[in-house]
Design a protein around this motif. Structure first.
Motif, PDB file in Angstrom:
ATOM      1  N   ARG A  80       0.138 -17.780  -8.127  1.00 30.16           N
ATOM      2  CA  ARG A  80       1.031 -17.666  -9.359  1.00 30.16           C
ATOM      3  C   ARG A  80       1.673 -18.982  -9.639  1.00 30.16           C
ATOM      4  O   ARG A  80       2.046 -19.759  -8.689  1.00 30.16           O
ATOM      5  N   ASP A 122       4.366 -16.951 -24.833  1.00 34.57           N
ATOM      6  CA  ASP A 122       5.606 -17.088 -25.250  1.00 34.57           C
ATOM      7  C   ASP A 122       6.646 -16.639 -24.172  1.00 34.57           C
ATOM      8  O   ASP A 122       6.479 -15.488 -23.678  1.00 34.57           O
ATOM      9  N   MET A 123       7.247 -17.511 -23.464  1.00 32.80           N
ATOM     10  CA  MET A 123       8.073 -17.294 -22.387  1.00 32.80           C
ATOM     11  C   MET A 123       9.588 -16.685 -22.732  1.00 32.80           C
ATOM     12  O   MET A 123      10.330 -16.328 -21.888  1.00 32.80           O
ATOM     13  N   LYS A 176      10.491 -18.158 -13.886  1.00 33.54           N
ATOM     14  CA  LYS A 176       9.470 -17.095 -14.671  1.00 33.54           C
ATOM     15  C   LYS A 176       8.245 -17.466 -14.197  1.00 33.54           C
ATOM     16  O   LYS A 176       7.903 -18.579 -13.615  1.00 33.54           O
ATOM     17  N   ASP A 177       7.502 -16.395 -14.177  1.00 33.11           N
ATOM     18  CA  ASP A 177       6.144 -16.227 -13.910  1.00 33.11           C
ATOM     19  C   ASP A 177       5.259 -16.940 -15.048  1.00 33.11           C
ATOM     20  O   ASP A 177       5.398 -16.197 -16.294  1.00 33.11           O
ATOM     21  N   ALA A 178       4.707 -18.103 -14.996  1.00 27.89           N
ATOM     22  CA  ALA A 178       3.877 -18.806 -16.081  1.00 27.89           C
ATOM     23  C   ALA A 178       2.454 -18.686 -16.155  1.00 27.89           C
ATOM     24  O   ALA A 178       1.776 -19.415 -16.806  1.00 27.89           O
ATOM     25  N   GLU A 194      10.912 -13.850 -23.915  1.00 35.63           N
ATOM     26  CA  GLU A 194      11.270 -12.323 -23.517  1.00 35.63           C
ATOM     27  C   GLU A 194      10.296 -12.079 -22.138  1.00 35.63           C
ATOM     28  O   GLU A 194      10.583 -10.823 -21.639  1.00 35.63           O
ATOM     29  N   ALA A 195       9.977 -12.944 -21.614  1.00 31.93           N
ATOM     30  CA  ALA A 195       9.192 -12.762 -20.274  1.00 31.93           C
ATOM     31  C   ALA A 195      10.361 -12.329 -19.218  1.00 31.93           C
ATOM     32  O   ALA A 195      11.129 -12.980 -18.990  1.00 31.93           O
ATOM     33  N   LYS A 196      10.181 -11.340 -18.519  1.00 34.77           N
ATOM     34  CA  LYS A 196      11.044 -11.071 -17.348  1.00 34.77           C
ATOM     35  C   LYS A 196      10.859 -12.071 -16.304  1.00 34.77           C
ATOM     36  O   LYS A 196       9.876 -12.410 -15.688  1.00 34.77           O
ATOM     37  N   LYS A 202      -0.168 -16.701 -16.881  1.00 34.89           N
ATOM     38  CA  LYS A 202      -0.807 -16.402 -18.024  1.00 34.89           C
ATOM     39  C   LYS A 202      -0.343 -17.348 -19.140  1.00 34.89           C
ATOM     40  O   LYS A 202      -0.963 -17.001 -20.316  1.00 34.89           O
ATOM     41  N   ALA A 210       2.169 -22.754 -22.351  1.00 30.85           N
ATOM     42  CA  ALA A 210       3.599 -21.896 -22.450  1.00 30.85           C
ATOM     43  C   ALA A 210       4.524 -22.428 -23.281  1.00 30.85           C
ATOM     44  O   ALA A 210       4.531 -23.759 -23.343  1.00 30.85           O
TER      45      ALA A 210
END
Length: 319
Positions: A39, A58-59, A51-53, A61-63, A55, A23
């Protein structure tokens, strides 16, 4: 595809360790934790987000899973599914189980001075958190039902964490006394983990700079000097960061060495000097936290300055 391979010599054997980016585009990630439902959450100190990493990728723009936190530092995932977090700048512990904005999250404890490393002490059935005084730190037990606080370890020395300058900007300390040095209290001075070796008489293990010590599961409060004299489990570790034990062999604890850009494996029974032991993996700038997959075959390590999480395979040190 794995992009980087290292060869680590251990005695007469050579171990091939594979490293790749998992990530990226994170902002000062200081801590990661697996939740009870599988998670992988990662803390961004400077943005106030979690943040939920799970998966990777690119973090940027991750909600975020949670936001609006004041200097989020250490996550603690409880067996009942709750997720707690320390707010290093805000002086509190929050329950962020349901995610969302911090103001809507329950405050578990407040009025703490620069709380950082947080675990649930299973043998004492209490939360254990490190907090700061002017020139030292201490470990405090908090009753999760009543909020009552009792000291457990006093006089933990503060070691200036060179390389972490700027992680805690002066503006974040406006609520503290001017004599309280934010550089010395940068937080990455000490970490702890639950002891999962059943017959070792320790409720938790504590790293401070060069040492790994055990915190007895009975008695207290203890001074750090007392623990160092009587319960030192390893030395020669350099400046230490986050740690976690192997899910398949709890006697093996993996510890980050941020200023050495490496991760090392320690056997908590051997009380050894690790100055000349080779690390499992190196070349990870200011690696701050390490976590493992459930089968112990994959390692996740984050860099507070690189803004990345690495996925590492082939490291197994089931010594």
């Amino acid at each position: 595809m794995l992009k980087d391979m290292q060869e680590v010599k251990v005695g007469c054997q050579t171990r091939r360790v594979y490293v790749r980016l998992f990530a990226w585009n994170l902002h000062a990630p200081t801590h990661m934790e697996w939740t009870a439902d599988g998670r992988l959450l990662v803390v961004e100190r400077t943005t106030g987000k979690v943040k939920d990493a799970t998966k990777g990728g690119d973090m940027e723009e991750a909600k975020p899973f949670a936001w609006g936190l004041e200097g989020p530092a250490s996550l603690c995932s409880l067996s009942d599914g709750r997720i707690l977090i320390t707010e290093f700048w805000g002086g509190r512990i929050r329950d962020i189980t349901n995610g969302g904005g911090a103001r809507a999250c329950e405050v578990v404890a407040e009025g703490l001075r620069a709380p950082y490393s947080l675990i649930y002490d299973q043998r004492r059935a209490k939360l254990a958190v490190t907090v700061s005084s002017l020139r030292s730190r201490s470990e405090v037990l908090i009753d999760p039902l009543t909020g009552e606080q009792t000291p457990l370890v006093n006089d933990i020395p503060l070691v200036p964490p060179h390389g972490f300058e700027g992680i805690n900007p002066p503006a974040s300390w406006k609520e503290f006394s001017k004599e309280f040095d934010p550089f010395l209290a940068a937080g990455c001075n000490d970490w702890k983990k639950v002891n999962r070796v059943p017959d070792l008489p320790y409720s938790s293990l504590l790293t401070v700079a060069d040492y790994l010590v055990g915190v007895p599961d009975q008695g207290g409060p203890f001074s750090f000097t007392e623990l160092l004299e009587e319960h030192c489990l390893a030395s020669g570790l350099g400046f230490t960061g986050g740690m976690i034990d192997s899910p398949t062999n709890p006697e093996i604890t993996y510890i980050t060495q941020p200023t050495q850009n490496s991760v090392i494996a320690v056997n908590v029974r051997d009380r050894g000097d690790y100055r000349f032991e080779p690390p499992l993996v190196t070349g990870l700038p200011l690696v701050s936290c390490v976590r493992l997959s459930q089968d112990g075959e994959q390692m996740f390590a984050c860099s507070i300055v690189g803004g990345v999480i690495w996925l590492i395979e082939g490291f197994s040190a089931n010594a």
